[in-house]
Design a protein around this motif. Sequence first.
Motif, short mmCIF file in Angstrom:
data_model
loop_
_atom_site.label_atom_id
_atom_site.label_comp_id
_atom_site.label_asym_id
_atom_site.label_seq_id
_atom_site.Cartn_x
_atom_site.Cartn_y
_atom_site.Cartn_z
N GLN A 221 0.84 -1.20 0.00
CA GLN A 221 0.00 0.00 0.00
C GLN A 221 0.87 1.25 0.00
OE1 GLN A 221 -3.45 0.28 -0.19
NE2 GLN A 221 -3.05 2.46 -0.38
N GLU B 135 1.66 4.22 -3.04
CA GLU B 135 1.60 5.67 -2.84
C GLU B 135 2.91 6.33 -3.26
OE1 GLU B 135 0.48 6.30 1.26
OE2 GLU B 135 -1.35 5.12 1.00
N ARG C 272 1.11 4.82 -7.99
CA ARG C 272 0.32 3.77 -8.64
C ARG C 272 -0.85 3.38 -7.74
NH1 ARG C 272 1.90 1.44 -13.70
NH2 ARG C 272 4.12 1.76 -13.98
N GLU C 273 -1.82 2.75 -8.34
CA GLU C 273 -2.92 2.18 -7.57
C GLU C 273 -2.41 0.91 -6.87
OE1 GLU C 273 -6.05 3.33 -7.12
OE2 GLU C 273 -5.47 5.10 -8.28
N TRP C 274 -2.94 0.66 -5.67
CA TRP C 274 -2.55 -0.55 -4.94
C TRP C 274 -2.87 -1.79 -5.77
CZ3 TRP C 274 -5.44 -4.71 -3.28
CH2 TRP C 274 -4.77 -5.63 -2.49
N SER C 275 -3.99 -1.75 -6.48
CA SER C 275 -4.40 -2.91 -7.27
C SER C 275 -3.39 -3.23 -8.37
CB SER C 275 -5.79 -2.69 -7.87
OG SER C 275 -5.79 -1.54 -8.69
N THR C 276 -2.62 -2.26 -8.80
CA THR C 276 -1.58 -2.50 -9.80
C THR C 276 -0.43 -3.29 -9.18
OG1 THR C 276 -2.12 -0.45 -10.94
CG2 THR C 276 0.05 -1.39 -11.39
#
Length: 88
Positions: free
Chosen positions: A14, A18, A22-26
């Motif tokens: 996580q 940040e 990037r998105e965490w899902s990436t």
Amino acid sequence: MHADEERLDPIALQEAAEELGREWSTLRDWPARYKARKVGKVGRVVFYDFWDLSTIDALKNLGLRILPTPEERDEWRRARKAPRAAAA
């Protein structure tokens, strides 16, 4: 934070997401897909080496093949930092 690339820099996915914008899902698939270097686990939170994750991110951003092991990515990162000989 993230000052010495030669030392492991533990980070949760996580927080890494940040830091890398990037998105965490990436990032959640990178440990399995690219064998990101796992540093340890505290409770249910797994920590990975920030330098390995940032190298994966750099390779992706450059459109290059993701090197298969953390050691190869370390070598690629070191080679990019090495001074280059001036062209004659």
